[in-house]
Design a protein around this motif. Structure first.
Motif, PDB file in Angstrom:
ATOM      1  N   LEU A 143       0.831  -1.205   0.000  1.00 35.19           N
ATOM      2  CA  LEU A 143       0.000   0.000   0.000  1.00 35.19           C
ATOM      3  C   LEU A 143       0.869   1.259   0.000  1.00 35.19           C
ATOM      4  CD1 LEU A 143      -2.666   1.499   0.170  1.00 35.19           C
ATOM      5  CD2 LEU A 143      -2.624   1.176   2.664  1.00 35.19           C
ATOM      6  N   ILE A 144       1.918   1.276   0.806  1.00 31.43           N
ATOM      7  CA  ILE A 144       2.781   2.451   0.888  1.00 31.43           C
ATOM      8  C   ILE A 144       3.393   2.774  -0.470  1.00 31.43           C
ATOM      9  CG2 ILE A 144       4.974   3.304   1.819  1.00 31.43           C
ATOM     10  CD1 ILE A 144       4.281   1.819   4.423  1.00 31.43           C
ATOM     11  N   VAL A 145       3.989   1.778  -1.102  1.00 29.99           N
ATOM     12  CA  VAL A 145       4.690   2.016  -2.365  1.00 29.99           C
ATOM     13  C   VAL A 145       3.721   2.350  -3.490  1.00 29.99           C
ATOM     14  CG1 VAL A 145       6.208   0.997  -4.095  1.00 29.99           C
ATOM     15  CG2 VAL A 145       6.622   0.559  -1.667  1.00 29.99           C
ATOM     16  N   TRP A 146       2.602   1.624  -3.563  1.00 31.14           N
ATOM     17  CA  TRP A 146       1.633   1.914  -4.616  1.00 31.14           C
ATOM     18  C   TRP A 146       1.004   3.294  -4.427  1.00 31.14           C
ATOM     19  CZ3 TRP A 146      -0.222  -1.128  -8.844  1.00 31.14           C
ATOM     20  CH2 TRP A 146       0.500  -2.317  -9.036  1.00 31.14           C
ATOM     21  N   LEU A 147       0.773   3.686  -3.190  1.00 30.07           N
ATOM     22  CA  LEU A 147       0.240   5.027  -2.927  1.00 30.07           C
ATOM     23  C   LEU A 147       1.237   6.108  -3.342  1.00 30.07           C
ATOM     24  CD1 LEU A 147      -1.602   5.100   0.532  1.00 30.07           C
ATOM     25  CD2 LEU A 147      -2.429   6.062  -1.621  1.00 30.07           C
ATOM     26  N   LEU A 148       2.480   5.973  -2.926  1.00 28.69           N
ATOM     27  CA  LEU A 148       3.483   6.989  -3.225  1.00 28.69           C
ATOM     28  C   LEU A 148       3.679   7.159  -4.728  1.00 28.69           C
ATOM     29  CD1 LEU A 148       6.209   6.242  -0.507  1.00 28.69           C
ATOM     30  CD2 LEU A 148       4.690   8.227  -0.614  1.00 28.69           C
ATOM     31  N   ARG A 154       3.506  13.596  -0.437  1.00 26.77           N
ATOM     32  CA  ARG A 154       4.647  13.853   0.430  1.00 26.77           C
ATOM     33  C   ARG A 154       4.611  12.824   1.560  1.00 26.77           C
ATOM     34  NH1 ARG A 154       2.216  18.999  -0.461  1.00 26.77           N
ATOM     35  NH2 ARG A 154       3.565  20.459  -1.584  1.00 26.77           N
ATOM     36  N   VAL A 155       5.777  12.529   2.130  1.00 29.97           N
ATOM     37  CA  VAL A 155       5.813  11.503   3.170  1.00 29.97           C
ATOM     38  C   VAL A 155       4.996  11.922   4.386  1.00 29.97           C
ATOM     39  CG1 VAL A 155       7.960  12.377   4.208  1.00 29.97           C
ATOM     40  CG2 VAL A 155       7.323   9.969   4.497  1.00 29.97           C
ATOM     41  N   THR A 156       5.014  13.210   4.732  1.00 35.55           N
ATOM     42  CA  THR A 156       4.220  13.667   5.871  1.00 35.55           C
ATOM     43  C   THR A 156       2.733  13.497   5.595  1.00 35.55           C
ATOM     44  OG1 THR A 156       5.916  15.249   6.538  1.00 35.55           O
ATOM     45  CG2 THR A 156       3.687  15.628   7.368  1.00 35.55           C
ATOM     46  N   GLU A 157       2.323  13.757   4.354  1.00 38.52           N
ATOM     47  CA  GLU A 157       0.920  13.577   3.981  1.00 38.52           C
ATOM     48  C   GLU A 157       0.522  12.107   4.070  1.00 38.52           C
ATOM     49  OE1 GLU A 157       0.792  17.295   0.773  1.00 38.52           O
ATOM     50  OE2 GLU A 157       1.099  15.242   0.084  1.00 38.52           O
ATOM     51  N   LEU A 158       1.449  11.237   3.741  1.00 34.89           N
ATOM     52  CA  LEU A 158       1.170   9.803   3.799  1.00 34.89           C
ATOM     53  C   LEU A 158       0.971   9.330   5.232  1.00 34.89           C
ATOM     54  CD1 LEU A 158       1.214   6.966   2.255  1.00 34.89           C
ATOM     55  CD2 LEU A 158       3.608   6.874   2.980  1.00 34.89           C
ATOM     56  N   VAL A 159       1.894   9.682   6.117  1.00 37.50           N
ATOM     57  CA  VAL A 159       1.846   9.137   7.475  1.00 37.50           C
ATOM     58  C   VAL A 159       0.797   9.822   8.354  1.00 37.50           C
ATOM     59  CG1 VAL A 159       4.257   8.401   7.368  1.00 37.50           C
ATOM     60  CG2 VAL A 159       3.699  10.648   8.313  1.00 37.50           C
ATOM     61  N   THR A 160       0.316  10.991   7.951  1.00 37.43           N
ATOM     62  CA  THR A 160      -0.722  11.667   8.740  1.00 37.43           C
ATOM     63  C   THR A 160      -2.121  11.432   8.188  1.00 37.43           C
ATOM     64  OG1 THR A 160      -0.431  13.722   7.465  1.00 37.43           O
ATOM     65  CG2 THR A 160       0.839  13.492   9.501  1.00 37.43           C
ATOM     66  N   ALA A 161      -2.240  10.726   7.070  1.00 37.03           N
ATOM     67  CA  ALA A 161      -3.558  10.450   6.486  1.00 37.03           C
ATOM     68  C   ALA A 161      -4.361   9.543   7.414  1.00 37.03           C
ATOM     69  CB  ALA A 161      -3.399   9.793   5.114  1.00 37.03           C
ATOM     70  N   PRO A 234       0.294   5.438  13.980  1.00 33.14           N
ATOM     71  CA  PRO A 234       0.797   5.954  12.698  1.00 33.14           C
ATOM     72  C   PRO A 234       2.245   5.537  12.473  1.00 33.14           C
ATOM     73  CG  PRO A 234      -0.321   7.679  13.944  1.00 33.14           C
ATOM     74  CD  PRO A 234      -0.157   6.524  14.875  1.00 33.14           C
ATOM     75  N   LEU A 235       2.611   5.383  11.230  1.00 34.96           N
ATOM     76  CA  LEU A 235       3.968   5.002  10.864  1.00 34.96           C
ATOM     77  C   LEU A 235       4.868   6.235  10.866  1.00 34.96           C
ATOM     78  CD1 LEU A 235       5.505   2.437   9.868  1.00 34.96           C
ATOM     79  CD2 LEU A 235       5.112   3.276   7.541  1.00 34.96           C
ATOM     80  N   GLY A 236       6.103   6.089  11.341  1.00 32.84           N
ATOM     81  CA  GLY A 236       7.038   7.205  11.355  1.00 32.84           C
ATOM     82  C   GLY A 236       7.576   7.501   9.968  1.00 32.84           C
ATOM     83  N   ARG A 237       7.892   8.780   9.709  1.00 33.34           N
ATOM     84  CA  ARG A 237       8.378   9.180   8.386  1.00 33.34           C
ATOM     85  C   ARG A 237       9.669   8.468   8.005  1.00 33.34           C
ATOM     86  NH1 ARG A 237       8.779  15.527   8.859  1.00 33.34           N
ATOM     87  NH2 ARG A 237       9.515  14.880  10.923  1.00 33.34           N
ATOM     88  N   HIS A 238      10.604   8.362   8.962  1.00 36.37           N
ATOM     89  CA  HIS A 238      11.888   7.751   8.640  1.00 36.37           C
ATOM     90  C   HIS A 238      11.731   6.280   8.281  1.00 36.37           C
ATOM     91  CE1 HIS A 238      11.324   6.597  12.833  1.00 36.37           C
ATOM     92  NE2 HIS A 238      12.272   5.698  12.694  1.00 36.37           N
ATOM     93  N   LYS A 239      10.684   5.639   8.792  1.00 34.09           N
ATOM     94  CA  LYS A 239      10.444   4.231   8.480  1.00 34.09           C
ATOM     95  C   LYS A 239      10.106   4.037   7.010  1.00 34.09           C
ATOM     96  CE  LYS A 239      10.727   2.475  12.721  1.00 34.09           C
ATOM     97  NZ  LYS A 239      11.746   1.463  13.100  1.00 34.09           N
ATOM     98  N   LEU A 261      17.260   6.567  -2.819  1.00 38.38           N
ATOM     99  CA  LEU A 261      15.807   6.437  -2.897  1.00 38.38           C
ATOM    100  C   LEU A 261      15.137   6.964  -1.635  1.00 38.38           C
ATOM    101  CD1 LEU A 261      13.476   5.407  -4.658  1.00 38.38           C
ATOM    102  CD2 LEU A 261      13.714   3.181  -3.521  1.00 38.38           C
ATOM    103  N   SER A 262      14.084   7.752  -1.819  1.00 43.80           N
ATOM    104  CA  SER A 262      13.341   8.332  -0.703  1.00 43.80           C
ATOM    105  C   SER A 262      11.932   8.656  -1.193  1.00 43.80           C
ATOM    106  CB  SER A 262      14.026   9.616  -0.228  1.00 43.80           C
ATOM    107  OG  SER A 262      13.855  10.645  -1.197  1.00 43.80           O
ATOM    108  N   PRO A 263      11.028   9.043  -0.271  1.00 46.65           N
ATOM    109  CA  PRO A 263       9.698   9.478  -0.714  1.00 46.65           C
ATOM    110  C   PRO A 263       9.750  10.672  -1.665  1.00 46.65           C
ATOM    111  CG  PRO A 263       9.662   8.970   1.618  1.00 46.65           C
ATOM    112  CD  PRO A 263      11.095   8.923   1.191  1.00 46.65           C
ATOM    113  N   HIS A 264      10.814  11.476  -1.566  1.00 45.59           N
ATOM    114  CA  HIS A 264      10.961  12.586  -2.505  1.00 45.59           C
ATOM    115  C   HIS A 264      11.228  12.056  -3.914  1.00 45.59           C
ATOM    116  CE1 HIS A 264      11.253  16.874  -3.072  1.00 45.59           C
ATOM    117  NE2 HIS A 264      12.398  16.750  -3.722  1.00 45.59           N
TER     118      HIS A 264
END
Length: 327
Positions: A143-148, A154-161, A234-239, A261-264
């Motif tokens: 889910l994380i990779v397909w969503l990104l 943005r990673v913050t948007e992902l983990v705070t959704a 919630p999952l941490g951003r660094h994770k 490689l990063s969420p950016h």
């Protein structure tokens, strides 16, 4: 420095003002609150250390502070972000009749230069390999990779959704995103992403989501994280970055890709692949939450395709004149 209490005494008027402002700015996100706290603390610490009353500062003081940050090696982008936070603080003080002016209102020539943040976009082949590796891992990783890669979040948007942010809008599954600066937008969840969302929810300890309705409306589900840990937190951003790099290694991607490689990178991939597919830059800017298409262009790595580099032609050109054993 991240703790405003260390800038001035806890009972100090300035400390109370700063803490109130930061809390107001971060009411929707603890990550936003932390960012404002760090940036504001940087300015207040420097000002007080140098005997400057922050409530009676002038633009010259702000410029001296920025010069100090530059001497410390801070990038122009970081300085520009800090300046924006400090300027917002003074606007807030002026509205509350607590400061006579906004010293952070600098001219365009005086403001730090925002250098483009480098992040290589994945090729279509590498993106597909990463998606496949995520599917072989866990439902959450998938889910994380397909969503990104399919939304450019943005990673913050992902983990705070939150699950309550997922819904249906005119027949399309969507996610209501709480973006930077409190700006909201809606991104589409294509069927392949929805399938992985369902798979993730089905194996979570807190159970599957309620029936999806229009995002933001009553009944949209309990206020749970969209991406949750094994304990439902919630999952941490660094994770997220660590996960992407682990999956990239599992997919057999080149080490140079793994290391950067990063969420950016996935965000840059979304912009680059979308524009290469002929999508309007205005639509892409809307998708990723850019207020200006100039920002979107900064994420587009297709403008410089390494495959078109003259270096490859020069390699062949020079090689013709090298001794046979050195070609």
């Amino acid at each position: 420095m991240t703790d405003l209490a260390t800038v001035a005494e806890p009972g100090d008027h300035l400390a109370r003002l700063a803490a109130t402002f930061v809390k107001a700015k971060g009411r929707k996100s603890e990550h936003t609150e932390d960012a404002y706290r760090r940036d504001l603390a940087s300015w207040l610490t420097w000002a007080l250390t140098n005997g400057i009353n922050p409530l009676d500062a002038w633009p010259a003081h702000i410029q001296l502070w920025l010069a100090h940050l530059g001497q410390l090696g801070e990038a122009g982008t970081t300085q520009a972000r800090r300046l924006g936070a400090v300027s917002s603080f003074y606007d807030w003080l002026i509205r509350h009749q607590t400061a006579p002016r906004n010293p952070a209102k600098l001219t365009k020539e005086e403001r730090p230069v925002r250098a483009p943040r480098p992040a290589a976009a994945l090729s279509d082949e590498h993106a597909a390999q990463l998606l496949a590796a995520a599917d072989r891992d866990t439902p959450r990783a998938a889910l994380i990779v397909w969503l990104l890669l399919h939304t450019g979040l943005r990673v913050t948007e992902l983990v705070t959704a939150r699950l309550g942010d997922v819904g249906v809008d005119r027949g399309h599954m969507v996610l209501h995103v709480h973006g930077k600066g409190g700006k909201g937008r809606t991104v589409v969840l294509v069927p392949t992403v929805v399938a992985r969302l369902d798979a993730h929810l089905a194996q979570r300890p807190d159970g599957p989501a309620n029936t999806m309705v229009l995002a933001g409306q009553a009944g949209a589900g309990r206020d749970r994280p969209l991406i949750a840990t094994a304990t439902g937190k919630p999952l941490g951003r660094h994770k997220v970055r660590l996960l992407l790099q682990r999956l990239a290694r599992a997919a057999g991607l080149p080490q140079a890709v793994v290391d950067t490689l990063s969420p950016h990178s996935t965000r840059a991939t979304y912009v680059t692949a979308s524009l290469a597919s002929g999508v309007s830059i205005y639509d892409v800017a809307q998708d990723v939450g850019h207020s200006s298409t100039d920002t979107t262009r900064g994420y587009d790595r297709s403008r410089y395709d390494p495959a078109r580099s003259a270096a490859y032609r020069l390699q062949d050109r020079f090689a013709r004149h090298l001794p046979t054993g050195e070609r």
